[in-house]
Scaffold this active site. Structure first.
Site, PDB file in Angstrom:
ATOM      1  CB  CYS A 128     -10.803  -7.594   3.029  1.00  0.00           C
ATOM      2  SG  CYS A 128     -10.898  -6.162   1.914  1.00  0.00           S
ATOM      3  CB  CYS A 186      -8.463  -7.764  -4.598  1.00  0.00           C
ATOM      4  SG  CYS A 186      -9.338  -6.253  -4.110  1.00  0.00           S
ATOM      5  CE1 TYR A 243      -4.492  -6.250  -5.921  1.00  0.00           C
ATOM      6  CE2 TYR A 243      -5.030  -6.350  -8.253  1.00  0.00           C
ATOM      7  CZ  TYR A 243      -4.996  -5.650  -7.073  1.00  0.00           C
ATOM      8  OH  TYR A 243      -5.451  -4.361  -7.013  1.00  0.00           O
ATOM      9  CB  SER A 279      -6.772   0.328  -2.808  1.00  0.00           C
ATOM     10  OG  SER A 279      -5.930   0.325  -1.672  1.00  0.00           O
ATOM     11  NE  ARG A 317      -8.880  -2.430  -5.480  1.00  0.00           N
ATOM     12  CZ  ARG A 317      -8.201  -2.799  -4.387  1.00  0.00           C
ATOM     13  NH1 ARG A 317      -7.039  -3.424  -4.513  1.00  0.00           N
ATOM     14  NH2 ARG A 317      -8.677  -2.560  -3.194  1.00  0.00           N
ATOM     15  CB  CYS A 362      11.687  -0.596   2.970  1.00  0.00           C
ATOM     16  SG  CYS A 362      10.109  -1.326   2.449  1.00  0.00           S
ATOM     17  CG  ASP A 411       2.228  -5.645   4.628  1.00  0.00           C
ATOM     18  OD1 ASP A 411       1.482  -6.373   5.305  1.00  0.00           O
ATOM     19  OD2 ASP A 411       1.823  -4.982   3.659  1.00  0.00           O
ATOM     20  CB  CYS A 427      23.821  -3.847 -11.391  1.00  0.00           C
ATOM     21  SG  CYS A 427      22.610  -2.827 -12.281  1.00  0.00           S
TER      22      CYS A 427
END
Length: 421
Positions: A19, A23, A25, A131, A143, A261, A283, A327
């Site tokens: 990249c 960033c 995180y 993003s 970022r 998902c 991922d 729940c």
């Protein structure tokens, strides 16, 4: 060519974890460790792997599949250059089935986008995900460029190129402990820059002590963020602006399967393909133990339907603690993403999602509205007419509101024309 029985989706990373930003995180930059012998341009997906991917992805889909989406992510996929994606389109046309529609989604930080990119993406009808984490102070908090500076101005320059070029785009906003404090500032900013479809992704980072990092969004903070945006969206934005979580929820209340998902009962049909043809279970699970094989050696369909991947998918529901199973909101959540199950229940059972408290807060506050929206849609109306299907706030025969007073549901209509009918 083998086909699977059920549809599946591949997130393709043609430049692997490389990249042009750094960033704070990002969980994917460290995946370079999986390829210790790979350096620089060696991370670029080869022509051979690309053609195998395109041909297998199309051919492996079930016979009933009429539309297939290619999702290009990273790292930063634009580092591959426009010519790579021109090649992608040639191969897609070569292997496209009759009556099958092919779409492409490109998730990017926007830094490299210019007029040439915009023209290509518009002409080839790519949907571009930008993003961006909110206004400049919030975006620049985490970022960063490789030099440690904020990337906001570069991202906005790329976004402006898309807008001038007439490219369809949406936004993906990571919600962390900082911008999570400012839900309306983030939401209104995204509206101002022209985003009509928004994805909010909560960041949950594990630390070495078994907890989470300071960047992680608080659980209740996440729930209050969603609820604040939801209440603002209800005022006048239904049908004008689309928020992924709200679309998802309405679909669930209407009885449709989850479109995401994270909120489905099982995992396993959304896999990650690396630049070298390596396929991983998800991922968020690109680890050695989740390696399924390579598309050079095995067909995608066989890898998707392998016992290893089937067991990975089933584990999501099987590993739920008893609190989740009991729940009332189980069918809206199913324990959330397994990658975020970092807590123990009060009974000491492992497997509780870090975001559980927040999801519960949002589900409880939004349930009456989504129920009313679902009723409206079933009645042949539209979701924005949900107020007519809300329970009467004062009950039948109650004289706390006059017939000509504004309806307490907030519709702006007189009570006699709304819940007083």
């Amino acid at each position: 060519m083998n086909k699977t029985q059920y549809p599946f989706h591949v997130i393709c990373k043609p430049i692997g974890p490389l990249c042009n930003l750094s960033c704070d995180y990002c969980f994917y930059l460290e995946k370079a460790k999986l390829f210790p012998e790979t350096h620089g341009n060696d991370f670029r997906m080869s022509d051979e792997v690309l053609e195998k991917f395109v041909s297998q992805y199309i051919a492996s889909q079930p016979e009933q599949t009429r539309e297939i989406n290619f999702a290009w992510q990273g790292g930063e996929p634009t580092l591959m250059g426009i010519d790579f994606f021109r090649k992608v389109r040639r191969l897609q046309r070569k292997y496209q089935r009759e009556e099958m529609k092919i779409t492409n989604a490109l998730q990017t930080n926007g830094v490299l986008l210019d007029q040439q990119w915009a023209e290509f993406l518009r002409d080839e009808q790519f949907l571009v995900g930008i993003s961006i984490d909110g206004p400049q102070p919030l975006h620049d908090r985490f970022r960063k460029t490789r030099e440690g500076k904020g990337s906001f101005s570069q991202v906005m320059k790329g976004l402006e190129a898309l807008k001038r070029g007439g490219v369809d785009f949406n936004t993906m906003t990571v919600i962390q402990s900082d911008n999570g404090k400012y839900p309306l500032e983030v939401y209104n900013f995204l509206k101002e820059i022209g985003s009509t479809f928004m994805q909010f992704i909560p960041i949950v980072e594990r630390n070495d002590e078994g907890g989470v990092t300071e960047r992680t969004v608080g659980s209740l903070q996440w729930g209050k963020f969603l609820t604040s945006v939801f209440n603002e969206w209800l005022k006048q934005d239904i049908g004008k602006y689309y928020v992924q979580h709200f679309d998802l929820m309405l679909g669930l209340y209407l009885g449709y399967p989850s479109s995401l998902c994270v909120h489905a009962p099982t995992c396993g049909r959304a896999v990650a393909l690396e630049h070298d043809g390596s396929l991983y279970s998800c991922d968020h699970f690109v680890f050695e133990e989740n390696y399924l094989g390579t598309i050079q050696d095995q067909n995608l369909a066989d890898l998707l339907d392998s016992p290893q991947q089937q067991n990975f998918g089933k584990a999501k529901l099987m590993d739920l603690p008893s609190d989740c199973r009991e729940c009332q909101f189980l069918q809206l959540c199913y324990g959330g993403c397994p990658a975020q199950r970092v807590k123990k229940t009060e009974k000491g059972e492992p497997g509780l999602n870090w975001l559980c408290e927040g999801y519960t807060y949002f589900y409880e506050s939004s349930a009456p509205v989504f129920q009313a929206m679902a009723q409206a849609v079933r009645a042949g109306s539209t979701a924005d007419q949900y107020r007519h299907f809300m329970p009467n706030p004062y009950g039948p025969g109650d004289n706390k509101v006059g017939r000509n007073d504004p309806c307490p549901c907030g519709s702006g209509k007189k009570y006699k024309h709304c819940h007083g009918r």
